[in-house]
Design an enzyme around this catalytic site. Sequence first.
Site, PDB file in Angstrom:
ATOM      1  N   ASN A  46       0.884  -1.393   0.174  1.00 26.24           N
ATOM      2  CA  ASN A  46       0.207   0.197  -0.389  1.00 26.24           C
ATOM      3  C   ASN A  46       0.501   1.557  -0.098  1.00 26.24           C
ATOM      4  OD1 ASN A  46       0.463  -0.696   2.705  1.00 26.24           O
ATOM      5  ND2 ASN A  46      -1.056   0.179   3.279  1.00 26.24           N
ATOM      6  N   GLU A  48       0.597   4.941   0.636  1.00 30.30           N
ATOM      7  CA  GLU A  48      -0.798   5.577   0.847  1.00 30.30           C
ATOM      8  C   GLU A  48       0.144   7.966   0.977  1.00 30.30           C
ATOM      9  OE1 GLU A  48      -0.927   5.646   5.389  1.00 30.30           O
ATOM     10  OE2 GLU A  48      -2.352   3.426   5.134  1.00 30.30           O
ATOM     11  N   GLU A  59      -3.098  -4.602  -3.389  1.00 24.96           N
ATOM     12  CA  GLU A  59      -3.597  -5.167  -4.574  1.00 24.96           C
ATOM     13  C   GLU A  59      -3.491  -4.240  -5.944  1.00 24.96           C
ATOM     14  OE1 GLU A  59      -4.123  -5.085  -1.636  1.00 24.96           O
ATOM     15  OE2 GLU A  59      -6.065  -6.508  -0.975  1.00 24.96           O
ATOM     16  N   CYS A  93     -10.307  -4.980  -0.397  1.00 22.18           N
ATOM     17  CA  CYS A  93     -11.079  -4.206  -0.069  1.00 22.18           C
ATOM     18  C   CYS A  93     -12.375  -4.370  -1.325  1.00 22.18           C
ATOM     19  CB  CYS A  93     -10.916  -2.862  -0.001  1.00 22.18           C
ATOM     20  SG  CYS A  93      -9.792  -1.993  -1.253  1.00 22.18           S
ATOM     21  N   CYS A  96     -10.404  -3.033  -4.881  1.00 19.45           N
ATOM     22  CA  CYS A  96      -9.171  -4.048  -4.755  1.00 19.45           C
ATOM     23  C   CYS A  96     -10.031  -5.352  -5.523  1.00 19.45           C
ATOM     24  CB  CYS A  96      -8.238  -4.713  -3.588  1.00 19.45           C
ATOM     25  SG  CYS A  96      -7.939  -3.015  -3.598  1.00 19.45           S
TER      26      CYS A  96
HETATM   27  N1  THU Z   1      -5.298  -1.514   2.617  1.00 19.12           N
HETATM   28  C1  THU Z   1      -4.669  -2.332   1.323  1.00 19.12           C
HETATM   29  O1  THU Z   1      -3.466  -2.278   1.385  1.00 19.12           O
HETATM   30  N2  THU Z   1      -5.947  -3.794   0.791  1.00 19.12           N
HETATM   31  C2  THU Z   1      -6.903  -3.664   1.756  1.00 19.12           C
HETATM   32  O2  THU Z   1      -7.607  -4.442   0.455  1.00 19.12           O
HETATM   33  C3  THU Z   1      -7.231  -3.588   1.902  1.00 19.12           C
HETATM   34  C4  THU Z   1      -6.918  -2.093   2.716  1.00 19.12           C
HETATM   35  C5  THU Z   1      -4.519  -0.299   2.625  1.00 19.12           C
HETATM   36  C6  THU Z   1      -5.099   0.726   2.475  1.00 19.12           C
HETATM   37  C7  THU Z   1      -5.088   1.540   3.540  1.00 19.12           C
HETATM   38  O3  THU Z   1      -3.329   1.976   2.968  1.00 19.12           O
HETATM   39  C8  THU Z   1      -4.478   1.139   4.788  1.00 19.12           C
HETATM   40  O4  THU Z   1      -4.392  -0.848   3.942  1.00 19.12           O
HETATM   41  C9  THU Z   1      -5.935   1.031   5.974  1.00 19.12           C
HETATM   42  O5  THU Z   1      -6.817   1.100   5.912  1.00 19.12           O
END
Ligand code: THU
Length: 140
Positions: A46, A48, A59, A93, A96
Site C-alpha cells: 500500500n 498512502e 493489491e 477491499c 481491489c
Molecule cells: N489496504 C490495502 O492495501 N488493501 C486492502 O485490501 C485493504 C486496505 C490498505 C489501504 C490503507 O493504506 C490501509 O490498508 C488502511 O486501510
Amino acid sequence: MLNLEAEANLIAAAFSAAENAYAPYSDYPVGAALLFDDGAVITGCNVENASYGLALCAETVAVAKALGEGRRGGLTAVAVVGLKADAEPITPCGRCRQVLNEVAALGATDPLVLCVSKDGVRRVTLSALLPHAFGPGHLG
Ligand code: THU
C-alpha cells in the site's frame, strides 16, 4: 490448485512486499503477491498520501505493476497480508476485488486468494469474493 510450498512462497513474497509499505497515516502495512501461470510473482504494497483519500492498496499496486509490465491474464493466485492483522485475516477491499477481477477476466481464470493472518490462511476464490463481477466482457 496450489501446493503448500507454492502457497508458502507466495505468502512469503507478500510479507516481503509489506516491508516496503508506505503507510505512515494508517500505520497498517499491507503486502500483496500475484502468482501467474508462468511462475512469475509480482508484488505490491500500500502507498498512502498526505491527501489521505488518495491511498493505493497493495493489491491495486500489484495489479498496476502486472498490467504495466504487459501481463494480460494468467493470474492463478493472490496472497494478501496485513502486518497488523490479528486473528481475523485481511481480505481485499471492494475496489481491489474489482481491480483483481480485471486481470483475472483477461485470462478467464478464477484465482485463489490467500487471506493471511498470524493464525492462519483463509482460502477463497476471487469469484466468491466478487460474485457476478462486472468485467471487460460486458463492454462488448
Ligand atoms: N489496504 C490495502 O492495501 N488493501 C486492502 O485490501 C485493504 C486496505 C490498505 C489501504 C490503507 O493504506 C490501509 O490498508 C488502511 O486501510
